[in-house]
Design a protein around this motif. Structure first.
Motif, PDB file in Angstrom:
ATOM      1  N   HIS A  82       0.877  -1.134   0.056  1.00 23.13           N
ATOM      2  CA  HIS A  82      -0.018  -0.015  -0.084  1.00 23.13           C
ATOM      3  C   HIS A  82       1.038   1.228  -0.093  1.00 23.13           C
ATOM      4  CE1 HIS A  82      -3.077   2.743   0.969  1.00 23.13           C
ATOM      5  NE2 HIS A  82      -2.161   3.122   2.164  1.00 23.13           N
ATOM      6  N   LEU A  83       0.748   2.186  -0.894  1.00 25.01           N
ATOM      7  CA  LEU A  83       1.491   3.240  -1.116  1.00 25.01           C
ATOM      8  C   LEU A  83       0.685   4.483  -0.794  1.00 25.01           C
ATOM      9  CD1 LEU A  83       3.699   2.666  -4.437  1.00 25.01           C
ATOM     10  CD2 LEU A  83       4.543   2.178  -2.140  1.00 25.01           C
ATOM     11  N   ASP A  84       0.886   5.130   0.444  1.00 30.38           N
ATOM     12  CA  ASP A  84      -0.016   6.325   0.684  1.00 30.38           C
ATOM     13  C   ASP A  84       1.094   7.326   0.220  1.00 30.38           C
ATOM     14  OD1 ASP A  84      -1.115   8.253   2.040  1.00 30.38           O
ATOM     15  OD2 ASP A  84      -1.792   6.900   3.372  1.00 30.38           O
ATOM     16  N   LEU A  85       0.646   8.344  -0.357  1.00 34.08           N
ATOM     17  CA  LEU A  85       1.593   9.295  -0.958  1.00 34.08           C
ATOM     18  C   LEU A  85       1.784  10.458   0.037  1.00 34.08           C
ATOM     19  CD1 LEU A  85       0.258   9.801  -4.671  1.00 34.08           C
ATOM     20  CD2 LEU A  85       2.359   8.413  -3.745  1.00 34.08           C
ATOM     21  N   ASP A  86       1.190  10.332   1.329  1.00 27.76           N
ATOM     22  CA  ASP A  86       1.534  11.023   2.268  1.00 27.76           C
ATOM     23  C   ASP A  86       2.925  10.834   2.829  1.00 27.76           C
ATOM     24  OD1 ASP A  86      -0.906  12.258   2.393  1.00 27.76           O
ATOM     25  OD2 ASP A  86      -1.748  11.170   4.254  1.00 27.76           O
ATOM     26  N   VAL A  87       3.535   9.837   2.509  1.00 24.82           N
ATOM     27  CA  VAL A  87       4.930   9.474   2.785  1.00 24.82           C
ATOM     28  C   VAL A  87       5.838  10.572   2.099  1.00 24.82           C
ATOM     29  CG1 VAL A  87       5.345   7.839   1.095  1.00 24.82           C
ATOM     30  CG2 VAL A  87       6.296   7.669   3.236  1.00 24.82           C
ATOM     31  N   SER A 110      10.371   5.869  -5.575  1.00 24.63           N
ATOM     32  CA  SER A 110      10.630   5.105  -6.680  1.00 24.63           C
ATOM     33  C   SER A 110      11.664   4.039  -6.515  1.00 24.63           C
ATOM     34  CB  SER A 110      11.029   5.937  -8.266  1.00 24.63           C
ATOM     35  OG  SER A 110      11.145   5.165  -9.023  1.00 24.63           O
ATOM     36  N   GLU A 111      12.741   4.220  -5.807  1.00 26.27           N
ATOM     37  CA  GLU A 111      13.941   3.332  -5.429  1.00 26.27           C
ATOM     38  C   GLU A 111      13.318   2.333  -4.560  1.00 26.27           C
ATOM     39  OE1 GLU A 111      18.123   3.174  -3.465  1.00 26.27           O
ATOM     40  OE2 GLU A 111      17.355   4.984  -3.956  1.00 26.27           O
ATOM     41  N   LEU A 112      12.560   2.613  -3.462  1.00 27.46           N
ATOM     42  CA  LEU A 112      12.059   1.846  -2.494  1.00 27.46           C
ATOM     43  C   LEU A 112      11.240   0.817  -3.154  1.00 27.46           C
ATOM     44  CD1 LEU A 112      11.903   0.819   0.320  1.00 27.46           C
ATOM     45  CD2 LEU A 112      10.282   2.649   0.719  1.00 27.46           C
ATOM     46  N   THR A 113      10.029   1.392  -3.955  1.00 26.34           N
ATOM     47  CA  THR A 113       9.312   0.600  -4.564  1.00 26.34           C
ATOM     48  C   THR A 113       9.766  -0.421  -5.650  1.00 26.34           C
ATOM     49  OG1 THR A 113       7.559   2.493  -4.568  1.00 26.34           O
ATOM     50  CG2 THR A 113       7.129   0.683  -5.973  1.00 26.34           C
ATOM     51  N   SER A 114      10.537   0.298  -6.267  1.00 24.81           N
ATOM     52  CA  SER A 114      11.140  -0.663  -7.152  1.00 24.81           C
ATOM     53  C   SER A 114      12.067  -2.050  -6.672  1.00 24.81           C
ATOM     54  CB  SER A 114      12.313  -0.048  -8.072  1.00 24.81           C
ATOM     55  OG  SER A 114      12.933  -0.895  -9.128  1.00 24.81           O
ATOM     56  N   THR A 115      12.726  -1.612  -5.387  1.00 24.01           N
ATOM     57  CA  THR A 115      13.314  -2.840  -4.861  1.00 24.01           C
ATOM     58  C   THR A 115      12.184  -3.710  -4.068  1.00 24.01           C
ATOM     59  OG1 THR A 115      15.125  -1.172  -4.103  1.00 24.01           O
ATOM     60  CG2 THR A 115      15.012  -3.210  -2.591  1.00 24.01           C
ATOM     61  N   LEU A 116      11.271  -3.238  -3.610  1.00 22.49           N
ATOM     62  CA  LEU A 116      10.315  -4.145  -2.870  1.00 22.49           C
ATOM     63  C   LEU A 116       9.592  -4.907  -3.848  1.00 22.49           C
ATOM     64  CD1 LEU A 116       8.689  -1.737  -0.162  1.00 22.49           C
ATOM     65  CD2 LEU A 116      10.731  -3.447   0.102  1.00 22.49           C
ATOM     66  N   ALA A 117       9.161  -4.344  -5.132  1.00 24.96           N
ATOM     67  CA  ALA A 117       8.584  -5.140  -6.041  1.00 24.96           C
ATOM     68  C   ALA A 117       9.534  -6.228  -7.031  1.00 24.96           C
ATOM     69  CB  ALA A 117       8.128  -4.111  -7.235  1.00 24.96           C
ATOM     70  N   ARG A 121       7.874 -10.672  -4.331  1.00 22.03           N
ATOM     71  CA  ARG A 121       6.819 -10.932  -3.318  1.00 22.03           C
ATOM     72  C   ARG A 121       5.638 -10.177  -3.435  1.00 22.03           C
ATOM     73  NH1 ARG A 121       9.827 -13.492   1.210  1.00 22.03           N
ATOM     74  NH2 ARG A 121      12.152 -13.412   0.492  1.00 22.03           N
ATOM     75  N   VAL A 122       5.892  -8.967  -3.954  1.00 20.26           N
ATOM     76  CA  VAL A 122       4.503  -8.249  -4.018  1.00 20.26           C
ATOM     77  C   VAL A 122       3.384  -8.665  -5.044  1.00 20.26           C
ATOM     78  CG1 VAL A 122       3.735  -5.808  -4.562  1.00 20.26           C
ATOM     79  CG2 VAL A 122       6.011  -6.107  -3.263  1.00 20.26           C
ATOM     80  N   ALA A 123       2.358  -9.209  -4.491  1.00 18.84           N
ATOM     81  CA  ALA A 123       1.149  -9.756  -5.200  1.00 18.84           C
ATOM     82  C   ALA A 123       0.489  -8.509  -5.986  1.00 18.84           C
ATOM     83  CB  ALA A 123       0.326 -10.689  -4.292  1.00 18.84           C
ATOM     84  N   GLY A 124       0.527  -7.430  -5.224  1.00 22.27           N
ATOM     85  CA  GLY A 124      -0.233  -5.973  -5.951  1.00 22.27           C
ATOM     86  C   GLY A 124      -0.169  -5.024  -5.043  1.00 22.27           C
ATOM     87  N   LEU A 125      -0.448  -3.766  -5.605  1.00 21.22           N
ATOM     88  CA  LEU A 125      -0.198  -2.733  -4.798  1.00 21.22           C
ATOM     89  C   LEU A 125      -1.210  -1.738  -5.083  1.00 21.22           C
ATOM     90  CD1 LEU A 125       0.962   0.122  -6.548  1.00 21.22           C
ATOM     91  CD2 LEU A 125       3.072  -1.738  -6.839  1.00 21.22           C
ATOM     92  N   ASP A 126      -1.428  -0.551  -4.254  1.00 25.47           N
ATOM     93  CA  ASP A 126      -2.470   0.191  -4.183  1.00 25.47           C
ATOM     94  C   ASP A 126      -1.688   1.598  -4.038  1.00 25.47           C
ATOM     95  OD1 ASP A 126      -4.067   1.241  -1.732  1.00 25.47           O
ATOM     96  OD2 ASP A 126      -3.085  -0.958  -1.565  1.00 25.47           O
ATOM     97  N   VAL A 127      -2.173   2.638  -4.731  1.00 30.11           N
ATOM     98  CA  VAL A 127      -1.718   3.868  -4.361  1.00 30.11           C
ATOM     99  C   VAL A 127      -2.842   4.840  -4.028  1.00 30.11           C
ATOM    100  CG1 VAL A 127      -0.607   5.803  -5.223  1.00 30.11           C
ATOM    101  CG2 VAL A 127      -0.005   3.590  -6.277  1.00 30.11           C
ATOM    102  N   ALA A 128      -2.826   5.499  -2.746  1.00 25.73           N
ATOM    103  CA  ALA A 128      -3.775   6.425  -2.313  1.00 25.73           C
ATOM    104  C   ALA A 128      -3.336   7.693  -1.693  1.00 25.73           C
ATOM    105  CB  ALA A 128      -3.979   5.576  -0.904  1.00 25.73           C
ATOM    106  N   VAL A 129      -4.181   8.706  -1.722  1.00 28.53           N
ATOM    107  CA  VAL A 129      -4.237  10.007  -1.038  1.00 28.53           C
ATOM    108  C   VAL A 129      -3.831  11.118  -1.904  1.00 28.53           C
ATOM    109  CG1 VAL A 129      -3.289  11.283   0.905  1.00 28.53           C
ATOM    110  CG2 VAL A 129      -4.158   9.092   1.093  1.00 28.53           C
ATOM    111  N   TYR A 130      -3.559  11.000  -3.295  1.00 29.46           N
ATOM    112  CA  TYR A 130      -3.367  12.162  -4.135  1.00 29.46           C
ATOM    113  C   TYR A 130      -4.785  12.816  -4.027  1.00 29.46           C
ATOM    114  CZ  TYR A 130      -3.102  14.915  -8.566  1.00 29.46           C
ATOM    115  OH  TYR A 130      -3.234  15.804  -9.440  1.00 29.46           O
ATOM    116  N   ASP A 131      -4.695  14.064  -3.882  1.00 23.90           N
ATOM    117  CA  ASP A 131      -6.307  14.735  -3.976  1.00 23.90           C
ATOM    118  C   ASP A 131      -5.967  15.950  -5.250  1.00 23.90           C
ATOM    119  OD1 ASP A 131      -8.128  16.282  -3.537  1.00 23.90           O
ATOM    120  OD2 ASP A 131      -7.825  16.466  -1.147  1.00 23.90           O
ATOM    121  N   PRO A 132      -6.592  15.571  -6.062  1.00 24.25           N
ATOM    122  CA  PRO A 132      -6.633  16.549  -7.447  1.00 24.25           C
ATOM    123  C   PRO A 132      -7.340  17.859  -6.983  1.00 24.25           C
ATOM    124  CG  PRO A 132      -8.201  14.586  -7.704  1.00 24.25           C
ATOM    125  CD  PRO A 132      -7.578  14.475  -6.354  1.00 24.25           C
TER     126      PRO A 132
END
Length: 163
Positions: A82-87, A110-117, A121-132
């Protein structure tokens, strides 16, 4: 615990939302949670946590190693990311629900996500909290997409070489 979705998945909250009769336990055990990027230190044993301040000290490469090590210790072959863009630091992305400092920049995320993916082991991911609504000109949408595309592009290459 930051994030209502994580709280519910680990069995914290209203019984109607946290009780899964067929499963008989929370969807995710506390020991299997790795929370990255909170700005406040909150002790929630046995959840593994890395605050934004800790990440600044140890760096993204070391963080990736520690997260992968924890996954191996727990025997977790498949995980959800789960990638929460608040990070992200508010100077990089203010168009989120809870902007703050310190935080990651797009290249670090990007580096962290790439490393983990890249662990497979990453079966899926979601991205949250961008507020247009907080980005009326859409200035932040492209950097978000670029960050994710850069992080996930190696997966497409891996799949192409397998085929």
């Amino acid at each position: 615990m930051a994030g209502m979705d994580l709280a519910l998945a680990t069995g914290r909250g209203e019984l109607l939302l946290t009780h899964w009769p067929e499963v008989g336990r929370p969807l995710v055990a506390d020991e299997d949670v790795i929370q990255i990027g909170d700005r406040e230190h909150e002790e929630i044993p046995p959840v593994t946590r890395f605050t934004a301040q800790e990440i600044q000290q140890i760096g993204i490469a070391r963080l990736g190693e520690r997260v992968i090590s924890r996954l191996e210790q727990r025997g977790l072959d498949r995980v959800w990311l789960h990638l929460d863009l608040d990070v992200l630091d508010e100077r990089v992305l203010p168009a989120v629900d809870s902007p703050g400092r310190p935080g990651l920049d797009f290249s670090q995320l990007s580096e962290l996500t790439s490393t983990l993916a890249g662990t497979g082991r990453v079966a899926g991911l979601d991205v949250a909290v961008y507020d247009p609504e907080l980005d009326p000109d859409g200035a932040y949408a492209a950097p978000i997409v670029d960050c994710l595309a850069s992080a996930l592009a190696p997966l497409a290459t891996m799949e192409a070489t397998r085929a």
